[in-house]
Design a protein around this motif. Structure first.
Motif, PDB file in Angstrom:
ATOM      1  N   ILE B  78      10.803  -9.053   0.619  1.00 27.28           N
ATOM      2  CA  ILE B  78       9.338  -9.135   0.517  1.00 27.28           C
ATOM      3  C   ILE B  78       8.874  -8.326  -0.696  1.00 27.28           C
ATOM      4  O   ILE B  78       9.174  -7.142  -0.813  1.00 27.28           O
ATOM      5  CB  ILE B  78       8.669  -8.584   1.795  1.00 27.28           C
ATOM      6  CG1 ILE B  78       9.144  -9.343   3.037  1.00 27.28           C
ATOM      7  CG2 ILE B  78       7.142  -8.634   1.666  1.00 27.28           C
ATOM      8  CD1 ILE B  78       8.729 -10.796   3.107  1.00 27.28           C
ATOM      9  N   ASP B  79       8.135  -8.960  -1.575  1.00 24.61           N
ATOM     10  CA  ASP B  79       7.683  -8.281  -2.787  1.00 24.61           C
ATOM     11  C   ASP B  79       6.485  -7.376  -2.534  1.00 24.61           C
ATOM     12  O   ASP B  79       6.422  -6.271  -3.053  1.00 24.61           O
ATOM     13  CB  ASP B  79       7.319  -9.315  -3.862  1.00 24.61           C
ATOM     14  CG  ASP B  79       8.517 -10.143  -4.260  1.00 24.61           C
ATOM     15  OD1 ASP B  79       9.476  -9.551  -4.776  1.00 24.61           O
ATOM     16  OD2 ASP B  79       8.525 -11.358  -4.019  1.00 24.61           O
ATOM     17  N   THR B  80       5.526  -7.862  -1.764  1.00 29.36           N
ATOM     18  CA  THR B  80       4.284  -7.117  -1.565  1.00 29.36           C
ATOM     19  C   THR B  80       3.681  -7.454  -0.206  1.00 29.36           C
ATOM     20  O   THR B  80       3.816  -8.579   0.281  1.00 29.36           O
ATOM     21  CB  THR B  80       3.264  -7.475  -2.677  1.00 29.36           C
ATOM     22  OG1 THR B  80       3.855  -7.239  -3.956  1.00 29.36           O
ATOM     23  CG2 THR B  80       1.993  -6.643  -2.584  1.00 29.36           C
ATOM     24  N   LEU B  82      -0.010  -7.618   1.650  1.00 20.70           N
ATOM     25  CA  LEU B  82      -1.463  -7.658   1.419  1.00 20.70           C
ATOM     26  C   LEU B  82      -2.139  -7.611   2.771  1.00 20.70           C
ATOM     27  O   LEU B  82      -1.905  -8.481   3.614  1.00 20.70           O
ATOM     28  CB  LEU B  82      -1.837  -8.971   0.739  1.00 20.70           C
ATOM     29  CG  LEU B  82      -1.546  -9.108  -0.737  1.00 20.70           C
ATOM     30  CD1 LEU B  82      -1.489 -10.584  -1.115  1.00 20.70           C
ATOM     31  CD2 LEU B  82      -2.613  -8.420  -1.552  1.00 20.70           C
ATOM     32  N   ALA B  97       1.604  -0.167   6.290  1.00 25.28           N
ATOM     33  CA  ALA B  97       2.361  -0.355   5.042  1.00 25.28           C
ATOM     34  C   ALA B  97       3.235   0.861   4.737  1.00 25.28           C
ATOM     35  O   ALA B  97       4.320   0.719   4.169  1.00 25.28           O
ATOM     36  CB  ALA B  97       1.407  -0.633   3.882  1.00 25.28           C
ATOM     37  N   SER B 101       7.225   0.466   4.231  1.00 25.24           N
ATOM     38  CA  SER B 101       7.809   0.870   2.950  1.00 25.24           C
ATOM     39  C   SER B 101       8.041  -0.306   1.989  1.00 25.24           C
ATOM     40  O   SER B 101       9.084  -0.438   1.367  1.00 25.24           O
ATOM     41  CB  SER B 101       9.124   1.625   3.227  1.00 25.24           C
ATOM     42  OG  SER B 101       9.598   2.230   2.063  1.00 25.24           O
ATOM     43  N   ILE B 102       7.044  -1.172   1.913  1.00 26.86           N
ATOM     44  CA  ILE B 102       7.036  -2.308   0.985  1.00 26.86           C
ATOM     45  C   ILE B 102       5.812  -2.105   0.080  1.00 26.86           C
ATOM     46  O   ILE B 102       4.789  -1.633   0.554  1.00 26.86           O
ATOM     47  CB  ILE B 102       6.889  -3.651   1.758  1.00 26.86           C
ATOM     48  CG1 ILE B 102       8.063  -3.860   2.728  1.00 26.86           C
ATOM     49  CG2 ILE B 102       6.771  -4.835   0.797  1.00 26.86           C
ATOM     50  CD1 ILE B 102       7.887  -5.047   3.664  1.00 26.86           C
ATOM     51  N   PRO B 103       5.884  -2.442  -1.232  1.00 30.01           N
ATOM     52  CA  PRO B 103       4.712  -2.306  -2.096  1.00 30.01           C
ATOM     53  C   PRO B 103       3.479  -2.956  -1.464  1.00 30.01           C
ATOM     54  O   PRO B 103       3.574  -4.028  -0.845  1.00 30.01           O
ATOM     55  CB  PRO B 103       5.129  -3.030  -3.372  1.00 30.01           C
ATOM     56  CG  PRO B 103       6.606  -2.836  -3.413  1.00 30.01           C
ATOM     57  CD  PRO B 103       7.057  -2.907  -1.980  1.00 30.01           C
ATOM     58  N   PHE B 104       2.341  -2.302  -1.642  1.00 29.71           N
ATOM     59  CA  PHE B 104       1.166  -2.628  -0.836  1.00 29.71           C
ATOM     60  C   PHE B 104      -0.080  -2.762  -1.696  1.00 29.71           C
ATOM     61  O   PHE B 104      -0.351  -1.931  -2.569  1.00 29.71           O
ATOM     62  CB  PHE B 104       0.968  -1.500   0.188  1.00 29.71           C
ATOM     63  CG  PHE B 104      -0.312  -1.572   0.981  1.00 29.71           C
ATOM     64  CD1 PHE B 104      -0.570  -2.650   1.814  1.00 29.71           C
ATOM     65  CD2 PHE B 104      -1.251  -0.552   0.906  1.00 29.71           C
ATOM     66  CE1 PHE B 104      -1.756  -2.716   2.551  1.00 29.71           C
ATOM     67  CE2 PHE B 104      -2.446  -0.602   1.644  1.00 29.71           C
ATOM     68  CZ  PHE B 104      -2.685  -1.691   2.473  1.00 29.71           C
ATOM     69  N   LEU B 105      -0.847  -3.812  -1.450  1.00 26.37           N
ATOM     70  CA  LEU B 105      -2.175  -3.966  -2.057  1.00 26.37           C
ATOM     71  C   LEU B 105      -3.184  -4.079  -0.924  1.00 26.37           C
ATOM     72  O   LEU B 105      -3.138  -5.039  -0.138  1.00 26.37           O
ATOM     73  CB  LEU B 105      -2.220  -5.206  -2.953  1.00 26.37           C
ATOM     74  CG  LEU B 105      -1.354  -5.156  -4.227  1.00 26.37           C
ATOM     75  CD1 LEU B 105      -1.264  -6.534  -4.884  1.00 26.37           C
ATOM     76  CD2 LEU B 105      -1.890  -4.136  -5.233  1.00 26.37           C
TER      77      LEU B 105
END
Lengths: 356, 356
Positions: B78-80, B82, B97, B101-105
């Motif tokens: 998983i890249d991001t 949202l 999030a 621990s996955i990049p988060f917007l």
């Protein structure tokens, strides 16, 4: 994935351009060392409004409208506004967007909001989903203090590690084509007739939340520094770039203490940023202004990027900049419930060169 | 602009696919007419946590992790993420999030958050910036009541036009490739061995804020209906589609009163949606459950889309759906300062067909 370099670093091959930017700050910020760069300095922080919240929303609206004017575009050429702020339910942004009457996507990344808006806006332009996007962020000392800490009337003491939420807004127009920003050509810091460079967004690194267990909301710099370091390290690694590629690597807003922690952590990983690295929070105020560890708030890195950095790129004094806005994802409720403070940092690489 | 149809309608030519989805609801929602569709129904709304806020964050995390499992992907693919929610500083999403621990917007669109996350996620996939994106939204009756209205212990009366914030989370994995969602093949509402269809996001219409001056936070449906109507009208016009193109046009969450207002406003513009149109808030509860005008909250349209609509699309009972999540962009401060309630609505077109 044609536009994805590393796991979290994205490439914008069509190079969205910044074609207009504007910054507004409050009284105190207008007496600090960055004052000469800001487009507008408020005489008093209510900006003629009855409440500080309305003042903050008006500042953000003013920044958006002035950035738009500098871009040479009309309001109906803007496809979407992307914006956020610190106030509950991003009230400053929502009311700004209501008044502008442009389609709106609200975002929240605490003080990382400016780079989050730039990343999403760049994807919309670069991916072909929009021609022109308005992005921005704001904060206000008085709205933030009473929401997150104490009523100002309480006059409570602040520990030396505390940061001062900047009263500031920054906004810019991102565009798929390069016409724009005529106003900067008459900017107060540029000589008449000087040839100006175009400014492009080339890459972005999306942040991961890091939480090292810090629970003291007066230690925000320490809470956010590890996230900033993680994003810088991943960015340089994904891009296979050494720090010297950048003329400036600017975090926002770790403050004085957080900046030093970040430099220490980076040096522990063999990365020396001395002479290249600075922090918008550490730059915003003079020591004698008594803000302790420096500035914070979404508007701090937004206003410094939209004025000083952008203007220096237009004149070619800075050609490659990496902006890493950092956010502390706490709320009053999370602190009261004993949670620690998660930190996040998103980076954008900005260049004056047309090739990447 | 290759991917832009009208001013606010975007096209996703590479058709991001929904490859896994999951819904969790609370006790009350699990006794309503939609109960059979939800993946998980809580036995009690604290979900084993000490605070409702922690419970909401856990629900959202569970929905994300289970959607991920159904997608057949690993967490590091998983890249991001949202996500957004109603709680100040989107606390439920931030802590979810942090744990993943996955990049988060982080995003905020009040109850329009689910479609906002789907739009941004689709742009990231379709634009080539990501391979797999987790999107989602949540709400919780107890966290929302005490933040926006009264402590539950106060036991205050609610007027007949009030809506009930649903305790619900929905999440899905959007992907650039089509492997996934094996779990649905053993779903409780599908016969074994049935051939299932792939589900794609084809278009999106970004909402504009409309404010008709309503100031009563117990009239949210009325405050949001004009925005929903505006988005539906612009979508159909940009797409040059008649309403009958869609098997279902679903708003979320106007509630009973807002749904009727929307139908009236549409019919005044010559658009008849009878038999096609429904509202997630109006669908969530039985009349005898005493929620007055129906459900609301980010999780309401999120959980109904991620269960009922998605499952019916997998089996081909629905082939074209338009989801319009609607948000009321108020805060307690904006209400106290006499501001009216701005409404917004974002639409996504979802299809089972591979051509657009």
């Amino acid at each position: 994935m044609k536009n994805k370099l590393g796991k979290q670093t994205l490439q914008f091959p069509f190079l969205p351009r910044i074609v207009g930017s504007y910054s507004i700050v409050g009284e105190k910020e207008g007496k600090g060392p960055m004052a000469k760069w800001f487009d507008m300095i408020l005489e008093e922080d209510t900006f003629g409004e009855k409440t500080w919240e309305k003042a903050e929303s008006k500042m953000l609206k003013q920044a958006m409208l002035q950035a738009l004017q500098k871009s040479g575009r009309e309001k109906d050429e803007i496809d979407t506004v992307l914006s956020g702020d610190l106030i509950n339910q991003i009230m400053s942004s929502s009311f700004m967007a209501r008044d502008l009457s442009i389609p709106f996507l609200g975002i929240y990344g605490a003080c990382s909001t400016m780079t989050e808006s730039m990343i999403m806006g760049s994807m919309m332009i670069d991916g072909g989903y929009a021609s022109n996007i308005l992005v921005g962020a704001s904060s206000h000392y008085c709205t933030a203090e009473r929401q997150f800490r104490m009523p100002l009337e309480h006059g409570n003491h602040r520990p030396p590690s505390a940061q001062w939420t900047s009263t500031a807004s920054g906004a810019m127009v991102l565009s798929a084509d390069d016409k724009g920003d005529t106003a900067v050509k008459q900017g107060k810091n540029q000589p008449q007739g000087q040839k100006l460079r175009e400014v492009y967004l080339s890459h972005a690194t999306i942040g991961k939340i890091l939480d090292t267990g810090i629970k003291d909301p007066n230690q925000m710099g320490a809470a956010m520094a590890p996230a900033a370091v993680d994003t810088i390290v991943r960015h340089l690694s994904d891009m296979e770039r050494s720090p010297e590629f950048y003329d400036i690597i600017l975090s926002g807003d770790l403050g004085m203490i957080g900046r030093d922690i970040a430099l220490d952590l980076l040096s522990g990983r063999g990365i020396n940023l001395n002479g290249i690295f600075n922090d918008c929070g550490a730059m915003m105020y003079d020591k004698k202004q008594d803000t302790h560890s420096g500035g914070s708030g979404c508007g701090c890195s937004a206003s410094i990027f939209c004025s000083y950095v952008y203007d220096e790129m237009r004149t070619g004094k800075i050609n490659n900049a990496l902006l890493i806005s950092t956010g502390a994802l706490l709320s009053t409720i999370s602190s009261q419930q004993g949670e620690s403070i998660p930190g996040i940092a998103h980076a954008v690489a900005v260049t004056t060169k047309g090739v990447i």
